[in-house]
Design a protein around this motif. Sequence first.
Motif, PDB file in Angstrom:
ATOM      1  N   GLU A  25       0.834  -1.218   0.000  1.00 27.27           N
ATOM      2  CA  GLU A  25       0.000   0.000   0.000  1.00 27.27           C
ATOM      3  C   GLU A  25       0.864   1.262   0.000  1.00 27.27           C
ATOM      4  OE1 GLU A  25      -3.871  -1.602   2.523  1.00 27.27           O
ATOM      5  OE2 GLU A  25      -2.482  -0.172   3.458  1.00 27.27           O
ATOM      6  N   VAL A  26       1.884   1.271   0.849  1.00 30.50           N
ATOM      7  CA  VAL A  26       2.745   2.455   0.955  1.00 30.50           C
ATOM      8  C   VAL A  26       3.480   2.695  -0.359  1.00 30.50           C
ATOM      9  CG1 VAL A  26       4.841   3.319   2.061  1.00 30.50           C
ATOM     10  CG2 VAL A  26       2.971   2.436   3.456  1.00 30.50           C
ATOM     11  N   LEU A  27       4.017   1.613  -0.951  1.00 32.33           N
ATOM     12  CA  LEU A  27       4.729   1.769  -2.231  1.00 32.33           C
ATOM     13  C   LEU A  27       3.776   2.268  -3.317  1.00 32.33           C
ATOM     14  CD1 LEU A  27       6.969  -1.426  -2.151  1.00 32.33           C
ATOM     15  CD2 LEU A  27       7.759   0.945  -1.985  1.00 32.33           C
ATOM     16  N   GLY A  28       2.528   1.800  -3.269  1.00 33.90           N
ATOM     17  CA  GLY A  28       1.549   2.244  -4.247  1.00 33.90           C
ATOM     18  C   GLY A  28       1.270   3.738  -4.147  1.00 33.90           C
ATOM     19  N   ARG A  29       1.390   4.275  -2.945  1.00 30.48           N
ATOM     20  CA  ARG A  29       1.059   5.679  -2.676  1.00 30.48           C
ATOM     21  C   ARG A  29       2.198   6.637  -2.996  1.00 30.48           C
ATOM     22  NH1 ARG A  29      -0.669   4.912   2.817  1.00 30.48           N
ATOM     23  NH2 ARG A  29       1.030   6.060   3.766  1.00 30.48           N
ATOM     24  N   CYS A  30       3.445   6.155  -2.950  1.00 31.62           N
ATOM     25  CA  CYS A  30       4.595   7.049  -3.132  1.00 31.62           C
ATOM     26  C   CYS A  30       4.869   7.250  -4.625  1.00 31.62           C
ATOM     27  CB  CYS A  30       5.832   6.460  -2.462  1.00 31.62           C
ATOM     28  SG  CYS A  30       5.694   6.446  -0.669  1.00 31.62           S
ATOM     29  N   SER A  31       5.130   8.498  -5.010  1.00 28.33           N
ATOM     30  CA  SER A  31       5.380   8.782  -6.424  1.00 28.33           C
ATOM     31  C   SER A  31       6.810   8.444  -6.826  1.00 28.33           C
ATOM     32  CB  SER A  31       5.083  10.255  -6.714  1.00 28.33           C
ATOM     33  OG  SER A  31       5.741  11.069  -5.749  1.00 28.33           O
ATOM     34  N   VAL A  32       7.723   8.435  -5.851  1.00 26.10           N
ATOM     35  CA  VAL A  32       9.138   8.184  -6.143  1.00 26.10           C
ATOM     36  C   VAL A  32       9.638   7.043  -5.266  1.00 26.10           C
ATOM     37  CG1 VAL A  32      11.458   9.201  -6.221  1.00 26.10           C
ATOM     38  CG2 VAL A  32       9.452  10.655  -6.611  1.00 26.10           C
ATOM     39  N   VAL A  33      10.383   6.112  -5.876  1.00 30.28           N
ATOM     40  CA  VAL A  33      10.973   4.998  -5.126  1.00 30.28           C
ATOM     41  C   VAL A  33      12.491   5.026  -5.337  1.00 30.28           C
ATOM     42  CG1 VAL A  33      11.093   2.490  -4.845  1.00 30.28           C
ATOM     43  CG2 VAL A  33       8.901   3.585  -5.330  1.00 30.28           C
ATOM     44  N   ILE A  34      13.217   5.106  -4.221  1.00 26.54           N
ATOM     45  CA  ILE A  34      14.673   5.209  -4.262  1.00 26.54           C
ATOM     46  C   ILE A  34      15.265   3.914  -3.713  1.00 26.54           C
ATOM     47  CG2 ILE A  34      16.668   6.521  -3.370  1.00 26.54           C
ATOM     48  CD1 ILE A  34      13.697   8.442  -2.942  1.00 26.54           C
ATOM     49  N   GLY A  35      16.408   3.485  -4.247  1.00 27.11           N
ATOM     50  CA  GLY A  35      17.041   2.302  -3.665  1.00 27.11           C
ATOM     51  C   GLY A  35      18.211   1.818  -4.488  1.00 27.11           C
ATOM     52  N   TYR A  36      18.829   0.797  -3.954  1.00 27.98           N
ATOM     53  CA  TYR A  36      19.888   0.087  -4.670  1.00 27.98           C
ATOM     54  C   TYR A  36      19.234  -0.576  -5.887  1.00 27.98           C
ATOM     55  CZ  TYR A  36      23.422  -3.647  -5.232  1.00 27.98           C
ATOM     56  OH  TYR A  36      24.348  -4.513  -5.713  1.00 27.98           O
ATOM     57  N   THR A  37      19.940  -0.565  -7.009  1.00 23.47           N
ATOM     58  CA  THR A  37      19.365  -0.951  -8.302  1.00 23.47           C
ATOM     59  C   THR A  37      18.613  -2.286  -8.270  1.00 23.47           C
ATOM     60  OG1 THR A  37      21.403   0.054  -9.127  1.00 23.47           O
ATOM     61  CG2 THR A  37      19.964  -0.991 -10.754  1.00 23.47           C
ATOM     62  N   VAL A  38      19.193  -3.285  -7.610  1.00 29.76           N
ATOM     63  CA  VAL A  38      18.579  -4.622  -7.578  1.00 29.76           C
ATOM     64  C   VAL A  38      17.163  -4.566  -6.989  1.00 29.76           C
ATOM     65  CG1 VAL A  38      18.804  -6.949  -6.615  1.00 29.76           C
ATOM     66  CG2 VAL A  38      20.856  -5.693  -7.347  1.00 29.76           C
ATOM     67  N   TYR A  39      16.981  -3.722  -5.955  1.00 33.21           N
ATOM     68  CA  TYR A  39      15.686  -3.683  -5.274  1.00 33.21           C
ATOM     69  C   TYR A  39      14.675  -2.823  -6.024  1.00 33.21           C
ATOM     70  CZ  TYR A  39      18.982  -5.347  -1.827  1.00 33.21           C
ATOM     71  OH  TYR A  39      19.984  -6.037  -1.211  1.00 33.21           O
ATOM     72  N   THR A  40      15.132  -1.700  -6.598  1.00 32.17           N
ATOM     73  CA  THR A  40      14.176  -0.898  -7.375  1.00 32.17           C
ATOM     74  C   THR A  40      13.690  -1.697  -8.588  1.00 32.17           C
ATOM     75  OG1 THR A  40      16.039   0.216  -8.462  1.00 32.17           O
ATOM     76  CG2 THR A  40      14.993   1.383  -6.636  1.00 32.17           C
TER      77      THR A  40
END
Lengths: 243, 243
Positions: A23-38
Amino acid sequence: MNRIYAVGIGPGEERQLTIEAKEVLGRCSVVIGYTVYTDLIRTIFPDKKFISTPMKQEVARCEIAIEEAQKHGEVAMVCSGDAGVYGMASLLYEIGKNHSQVEIIVIPGITAAISGGAVLGAPLNHDFAVISLSDLLTPWETIERRIKAAAKGDFVICLYNPSSRKRHDYLKRACEYILEYKSPDIICGFVRNIGRRGEAKKLLTLKELADTEVDMFTTVYIGNNQTQDINGSMVTPRGYKNV
Amino acid sequence: MNRIYAVGIGPGEERQLTIEAKEVLGRCSVVIGYTVYTDLIRTIFPDKKFISTPMKQEVARCEIAIEEAQKHGEVAMVCSGDAGVYGMASLLYEIGKNHSQVEIIVIPGITAAISGGAVLGAPLNHDFAVISLSDLLTPWETIERRIKAAAKGDFVICLYNPSSRKRHDYLKRACEYILEYKSPDIICGFVRNIGRRGEAKKLLTLKELADTEVDMFTTVYIGNNQTQDINGSMVTPRGYKNV
């Protein structure tokens, strides 16, 4: 409200996210992270803005997260497992200390100790210690001291980062410390690629583990003096049967 | 196929289930567990058959699960947090040892160390030890030995079952052991009713914690010598800022 959600995504597949994390990921417009996880999250939410930075860019990654939260309101920093277990949560708090308008919220996830434990059976069903063998950020003397303390206390021990190209003998060194306190016949186990393609597990004794090379995608478990191999599963009893 | 899924449901609300746990519970016709947990699942899946047994009936509960799996195919045993951390997974393997036609599969969940850590900030962001203070199933001498070993190794320590009506001074005793090795100013924290109505957290020093009474619905965290109070959050750095 400017917020960074530090989201633990578990071992990597969608079904191992919590409902809250999705739910939280669905709500956020930007996702930051290490390449493998994004890349993992991109398969679930292809339409988001993704910002990835490579390994050893952790401080920069947190600074980017703060800038993005200031611009976009709610953003997510994704970590494998749980963001608060060898993840980015603590660094976000450290870097965010002087940005009081940006709130940091940790969304818990299934860390490798727990997901790998489920693959092996129930190795962590009594008191346990979690130790990373990576000496990139921690002096080896501290790691050695903790391994010996955990062995002396007869904890079940779960080892993260047991190996890398430059540290191929670290698991052997750890096992040698543990052998000072625990029997060579103690039941151990390891899981490779938890919850991902190529998942594999093995049970073996501590003596055998000391002569085994594992890779960096492996989580290792050393039992306590009660741990059993029950039909191929690693099981540490809690003691209900003794009552 | 006859299967028992040992399902960790996390702290208790639906959003803290993993997607996999919810799918598995949806598929099982029978859900077995301690009354408090089956009641939580009943609100999500009202149409299932629920079988609950009270505390101290753990062996009977596992035997019922095996009988039900033999009758119905796939059944679920629910535990709060993770079934493999002080939960029923190990006992299911022990009781199931002689019922090889019943397969046991552990579905990981968010254990209190992780969910409570997220409420406090990032207390477990470096090596940590998890210890239960309950001496119902473990001799106090073993608990004492483990607390001292973890303190000596400067682990972050997470305490489960820190108190009960009969054991109101156990947390104080644990803190006194830890004070033999750690500074009285070490940052500690606790969370009550994690992820449930009435959730409350507090940060305090080890010296203050030793004089604090908590209840059985509380999870306690004792920092390592690097742990900080950052604007009210308990944060154990991993060391990225030192590189």
